[in-house]
Design a protein around this motif. Structure first.
Motif, PDB file in Angstrom:
ATOM      1  N   GLY A   1       0.806  -1.211   0.000  1.00  0.00           N
ATOM      2  CA  GLY A   1       0.000   0.000   0.000  1.00  0.00           C
ATOM      3  C   GLY A   1       0.838   1.259   0.000  1.00  0.00           C
ATOM      4  N   ASP A   2       0.209   2.334  -0.440  1.00  0.00           N
ATOM      5  CA  ASP A   2       0.927   3.599  -0.537  1.00  0.00           C
ATOM      6  C   ASP A   2       0.669   4.525   0.651  1.00  0.00           C
ATOM      7  OD1 ASP A   2      -1.664   4.357  -1.036  1.00  0.00           O
ATOM      8  OD2 ASP A   2      -1.269   5.235  -2.983  1.00  0.00           O
ATOM      9  N   GLY A   3      -0.096   4.073   1.627  1.00  0.00           N
ATOM     10  CA  GLY A   3      -0.412   4.910   2.778  1.00  0.00           C
ATOM     11  C   GLY A   3       0.573   4.759   3.920  1.00  0.00           C
ATOM     12  N   TRP A   4       1.656   4.023   3.714  1.00  0.00           N
ATOM     13  CA  TRP A   4       2.592   3.726   4.792  1.00  0.00           C
ATOM     14  C   TRP A   4       3.914   4.452   4.566  1.00  0.00           C
ATOM     15  CZ3 TRP A   4      -0.721   1.833   7.876  1.00  0.00           C
ATOM     16  CH2 TRP A   4      -1.711   0.982   7.425  1.00  0.00           C
TER      17      TRP A   4
END
Length: 94
Positions: free
Chosen positions: A53-56
């Motif tokens: 994911g790209d939210g981390w």
């Protein structure tokens, strides 16, 4: 001949993709996932895991804590190094 299993697991411990494994995630345990291989490896496999994911942040992480021919334990962590639920992908090759 090499044997391999790969998969993707949600932060909640649900299997998203892959075959020949199941996930056990006790609800009271944060950031710990046990992957049970539905076909044992002939020897202890090499296992690699990474969060998805790209939210981390780059420092959020996945760590292979234990591994044997029948299962492995993955720990995921947050920006501060504490255990935290994170989605991850893995591959096990033996």
């Amino acid at each position: 001949m090499n044997q391999w299993i790969r998969g993707t697991v949600s932060a909640e411990g649900d299997k998203i993709a892959g075959h020949n494994f199941k996930v056990v995630k006790p609800s009271q345990t944060t950031g710990a996932y046990t992957l049970i291989f539905l076909r044992d490896f002939e020897e202890t496999p090499s296992v690699v895991a990474t969060i998805n994911g790209d939210g981390w942040k780059i420092v959020d992480n996945a760590h292979v804590a234990k591994v044997d021919a029948g299962q492995c334990e993955i720990h995921t962590g947050d920006y501060y190094g504490a255990l935290a639920d994170r989605p991850f992908s893995f591959i096990a090759v033996g």
